[in-house]
Scaffold this active site. Structure first.
Site, PDB file in Angstrom:
ATOM      1  N   PHE A 103      55.306  25.961 -39.573  1.00 18.44           N
ATOM      2  CA  PHE A 103      54.958  26.785 -40.774  1.00 18.44           C
ATOM      3  C   PHE A 103      54.739  25.898 -41.838  1.00 18.44           C
ATOM      4  O   PHE A 103      55.458  24.985 -42.258  1.00 18.44           O
ATOM      5  CB  PHE A 103      56.067  27.695 -40.700  1.00 18.44           C
ATOM      6  CG  PHE A 103      55.770  28.659 -41.893  1.00 18.44           C
ATOM      7  CD1 PHE A 103      54.641  29.625 -41.728  1.00 18.44           C
ATOM      8  CD2 PHE A 103      56.547  28.724 -43.066  1.00 18.44           C
ATOM      9  CE1 PHE A 103      54.401  30.442 -42.755  1.00 18.44           C
ATOM     10  CE2 PHE A 103      56.221  29.562 -44.083  1.00 18.44           C
ATOM     11  CZ  PHE A 103      55.114  30.507 -44.110  1.00 18.44           C
ATOM     12  N   GLN A 104      53.590  26.248 -42.446  1.00 12.49           N
ATOM     13  CA  GLN A 104      53.219  25.375 -43.600  1.00 12.49           C
ATOM     14  C   GLN A 104      53.288  23.971 -43.596  1.00 12.49           C
ATOM     15  O   GLN A 104      53.390  23.510 -44.431  1.00 12.49           O
ATOM     16  CB  GLN A 104      53.999  26.107 -44.917  1.00 12.49           C
ATOM     17  CG  GLN A 104      53.824  27.630 -45.210  1.00 12.49           C
ATOM     18  CD  GLN A 104      54.220  27.889 -46.382  1.00 12.49           C
ATOM     19  OE1 GLN A 104      55.175  27.482 -46.906  1.00 12.49           O
ATOM     20  NE2 GLN A 104      53.523  28.874 -47.269  1.00 12.49           N
ATOM     21  N   MET A 161      22.808  26.536 -64.590  1.00 13.68           N
ATOM     22  CA  MET A 161      22.107  25.432 -63.799  1.00 13.68           C
ATOM     23  C   MET A 161      21.542  25.350 -62.447  1.00 13.68           C
ATOM     24  O   MET A 161      20.305  24.842 -62.257  1.00 13.68           O
ATOM     25  CB  MET A 161      23.355  24.057 -63.853  1.00 13.68           C
ATOM     26  CG  MET A 161      22.487  22.750 -63.703  1.00 13.68           C
ATOM     27  SD  MET A 161      21.369  22.333 -64.899  1.00 13.68           S
ATOM     28  CE  MET A 161      22.471  21.256 -66.127  1.00 13.68           C
ATOM     29  N   LYS A 218      60.988  18.142 -46.506  1.00 16.56           N
ATOM     30  CA  LYS A 218      62.197  18.752 -46.790  1.00 16.56           C
ATOM     31  C   LYS A 218      63.611  18.184 -46.598  1.00 16.56           C
ATOM     32  O   LYS A 218      64.404  18.346 -47.584  1.00 16.56           O
ATOM     33  CB  LYS A 218      62.133  20.230 -46.572  1.00 16.56           C
ATOM     34  CG  LYS A 218      62.897  21.228 -46.995  1.00 16.56           C
ATOM     35  CD  LYS A 218      62.808  22.667 -46.347  1.00 16.56           C
ATOM     36  CE  LYS A 218      63.646  23.660 -47.343  1.00 16.56           C
ATOM     37  NZ  LYS A 218      63.475  25.201 -46.678  1.00 16.56           N
ATOM     38  N   GLU A 235      47.459  26.421 -57.194  1.00 19.64           N
ATOM     39  CA  GLU A 235      47.752  24.976 -57.264  1.00 19.64           C
ATOM     40  C   GLU A 235      46.441  24.307 -57.879  1.00 19.64           C
ATOM     41  O   GLU A 235      46.652  23.251 -58.485  1.00 19.64           O
ATOM     42  CB  GLU A 235      48.007  24.536 -55.941  1.00 19.64           C
ATOM     43  CG  GLU A 235      49.356  24.803 -55.442  1.00 19.64           C
ATOM     44  CD  GLU A 235      49.542  26.135 -54.717  1.00 19.64           C
ATOM     45  OE1 GLU A 235      48.597  27.115 -54.924  1.00 19.64           O
ATOM     46  OE2 GLU A 235      50.694  26.408 -54.379  1.00 19.64           O
TER      47      GLU A 235
END
Lengths: 173, 579
Positions: free
Chosen positions: B129-130, B488, B179, B67
């Site tokens: 869940f999730q 750096m 959903k 993602e």
């Protein structure tokens, strides 16, 4: 310095979280926040008391508030003629011996007794924060068991004095 | 018989009208003229992916491999096209993996619209869940966000999200879609009109303030312009050029403002700030009028504030009023769009004081103290490599980078002459940005040469996206400036932590060439300066993606530099030309 800011906001979900989140992210020191519905449906009014180090900070605060999509209007009303009130509930220790004494103390403050039990009483006081503090000070010797303050809510008075101080809240450029 | 057919037709018509929230979602994106979506499916967005399947490719869908890849690709797309980048990710981990990129887009004001799946409304708040509190998580890192809890709000919210992301000061907007909302079937048509009474960006600047700016310019003896990313967003580069040339004003830019003014122009002093040019920093330091157009006075630009433009009247043009006066005290605030402001200024004919002396001294600094580097006999100096890239691409490539030394060298040595070609993570300084951003940039502008200059450290943060480059045969040229270190970090440890190289040396890098080959991409290694021109020819004549593992001098440092806490006039590592 202490400033009083009012904001008119859309009553969408999470708006309070959005605003307090922004204030904490930008490290503003908030002394109190009140929020509640207004005369218009779907619109809420908020009052903030903030402690800021200088004027540029307060300008930044009002600009950041204005930037929020849900915020309709922001004003710094500190320098206006305003009505500012908060409500406090004070549970103070009292016996039959001290009860009337306490009543005598609270009377000039136009405070009310809401509840009396054998060893305590609950007092309601409304006013400016310093009035609430003064009363709490006087009640201290009796033992304050619990004190709750709502935080300040404020309005501009209907009529403003002629000479107005600069309003940082509505800087338009 | 006839009536039956009519009935059947009616039923069919009704079935056509019946559609799910997910179908409505796809329709709304099509209505927004979305041509590319960066997405990754998952449980909570299954209905959306099913609708996408039904709609038969209404737009191009790019499946990144993480993602973070989605969101940086969307940023790259937005940066080079000016159109909003669109992302779809699932709930929970899908959404939280986007957080870095959303913050990056927020810091660099990139128009990105992110759609996240969410668990069904019935179980929100139950640690399902999730499930993750996406609204709570993204509130501080978005311009605005929405959770859709009623299907009839969906089209309106999507339109509002695109509007907010792309207008005023652009920024990311998240829309969280449970959903069950995506699954809900309805035959109703819902209003798409939104009302945002609290959001009315000021585009047209106040003419009075423009007049004040013009007056300040008339009397200024040492004026200098500072061009920021706002020039890009407003497409105001032509106006900037006209204005600068009309009054012979020296022009400095921010890191993200590179390309807003032609780098090769006589009046261009280059980037200012921590690793900016001596000429740019001294011009700002000595100026009596600093005109900032579309920059937010980031600390990497200003250095110690008490030494920043200490003698200058400061004019600041910004579409976001909250940026004005935030870091630098401003004398002439101008709220509005950069293009509108410049057009307003161009309408006024200003009788300007003679600034020939000033202009000459500024140009003297430019020619006497340019960016410099040392070449060794055989090793590749990274700065020279960037110059070679510039030569090979005629300075016309879209360049994407991560953050760090390679980024600063690209900023210093790849002279940008055109806008919308410099894609870098400025404000947040995100490692792993360059490769996915290049994917978005290449998809947004398929005809252009896209070069991703990354470090060996940052590359390893998002190298899985090589699979996307291969899958779509994107002809991106990936240049790994490989110094086997977090350069750096190592530089700061050398200079400010007495050479204690704590965890900054990458001694166990993978074989990048083999890695590329594993993904089915051509890989090339180059370690000697003499081989570079040949490799460059090979890379840029190859019609497809190439990864170059460029082994560069390991201990090079980015100079000049304003040390942390110092003023821009106290630059270290400035060299004057001998002649």
């Amino acid at each position: 310095m202490q400033r009083i800011i009012t904001a008119t906001v859309q009553n969408s979900s999470g708006v309070l979280n959005r605003i307090t989140g922004m204030l904490s992210k930008r490290a503003f020191n908030i002394e109190s926040i009140t929020v509640g519905t207004s005369e218009i449906e779907g619109i809420s009014k908020m009052t903030f008391v903030v402690d800021v180090s200088d004027e540029s900070k307060i300008e930044q605060l009002t600009k950041q508030l204005n930037k929020q999509i849900d915020v309709l209007k922001v004003n710094d009303i500190t320098d206006y003629s305003i009505v500012a009130r908060e409500l406090a509930l004070i549970k103070v220790g009292s016996t039959s011996a001290t009860r009337s004494e306490i009543q005598g103390i609270i009377e000039p403050f136009r405070a009310r007794v809401l509840d009396i039990s054998r060893d305590s009483m609950i007092i309601e006081v409304t006013g400016k924060p310093d009035k609430v503090e003064a009363l709490a000070d006087l009640l201290q010797p009796y033992g304050i068991i619990e004190l709750k303050r709502t935080g300040v809510t404020a309005f501009r008075r209907g009529k403003q004095p002629r000479q107005q101080v600069q309003d940082f809240g509505s800087i338009s450029i | 018989m006839k009536t039956q057919t009519q009935n059947e037709m009616k039923i069919e018509e009704q079935e056509q009208k019946l559609r799910t929230g997910a179908d409505l979602f796809i329709e709304s994106l099509v209505e927004q003229n979305v041509d590319t979506v960066f997405g990754y499916p998952g449980g909570a967005v299954l209905p959306i992916y099913d609708a996408l399947h039904r709609a038969e490719a209404p737009f191009q869908h790019i499946l990144c491999r993480h993602e973070q890849g989605l969101i940086h690709a969307a940023e790259g797309y937005a940066r080079v096209t000016g159109k909003p980048g669109v992302v779809i990710a699932t709930s929970g981990p899908g959404a939280t993996n986007l957080v870095t990129g959303i913050t990056d887009a927020m810091m660099d004001s990139l128009p990105v619209v992110v759609f996240t799946g969410q668990v069904s409304t019935a179980v929100i708040g139950t640690d399902a869940f999730q499930e993750a509190d996406v609204i709570g998580i993204t509130t501080p890192i978005t311009k605005h966000n929405y959770q859709v809890t009623d299907l009839k709000e969906l089209p309106k919210v999507i339109n509002a999200a695109f509007h907010i992301a792309t207008t005023g000061r652009p920024g990311p907007v998240v829309v969280d879609i449970p959903k069950n909302i995506a699954q809900e079937i309805s035959d109703e048509s819902f209003s798409r009109d939104f009302h945002l009474p609290g959001y009315q960006p000021t585009v047209k600047p106040n003419p009075l303030q423009i007049r004040r700016l013009a007056e300040a310019l008339a009397t200024a003896k040492r004026p200098v312009l500072l061009a920021g990313a706002g020039i890009h967003f407003a497409d105001a580069d032509k106006e900037l050029l006209e204005f600068a040339e009309k009054y012979n004003l020296p022009v400095t830019t921010t890191l993200l403002g590179l390309g807003s003014f032609p780098g090769g122009h006589e009046q261009a002093l280059g980037m200012a700030g921590m690793h900016g040019s001596y000429a740019a920093n001294m011009a700002i330091y000595e100026a009596d009028l600093l005109i900032n157009i579309g920059a937010r006075f980031d600390d990497r630009l200003t250095g110690a504030l008490q030494h920043f433009a200490p003698n200058a009247k400061v004019a600041h043009v910004d579409i976001d009023p909250a940026e004005i006066g935030k870091n630098v005290e401003t004398n002439i605030p101008v709220v509005g769009d950069a293009k509108e402001a410049l057009q307003g200024l161009l309408k006024i004919d200003i009788e300007k004081e003679d600034c020939t002396e000033w202009y000459k001294s500024v140009l003297d600094n430019k020619s006497s103290s340019p960016f410099w580097f040392e070449r060794s006999d055989d090793l590749i100096s990274p700065q020279w490599l960037i110059e070679e890239l510039h030569r090979e691409t005629s300075g016309e490539a879209i360049i994407t980078t991560d953050v760090g030394q390679h980024q600063m060298w690209a900023a210093q040595f790849y002279q940008f002459n055109e806008p919308h070609k410099w894609v870098t993570s400025g404000g947040l300084g995100t490692m792993g940005f360059g490769v996915p951003a290049a994917i978005g940039a290449q998809l947004g502008r398929p005809g252009e040469t896209v070069v991703s200059i990354v470090g060996d450290g940052g590359f390893q943060m998002t190298m899985q996206e090589l699979a996307v480059i291969k899958q779509h045969q994107l002809p991106i040229k990936l240049i790994i400036v490989n110094n086997e270190a977090l350069g750096m970090v190592r530089q700061w440890q050398e200079d400010f932590y007495e050479e204690r190289y704590s965890s900054s040396l990458m001694t166990e890098n993978p074989d990048f060439v083999k890695l590329a080959e594993g993904f089915g991409i051509k890989g090339v290694r180059v370690a000697n300066e003499a081989d570079v021109p040949g490799v460059m020819k090979e890379v840029f004549s190859y019609d497809g993606p190439v990864l170059v593992d460029a082994r560069v001098q390991k201990l090079d440092k980015v100079f000049p530099m304003v040390a942390p806490g110092k003023g821009n006039h106290e630059m270290l590592g400035v060299r004057r030309c001998s002649e």
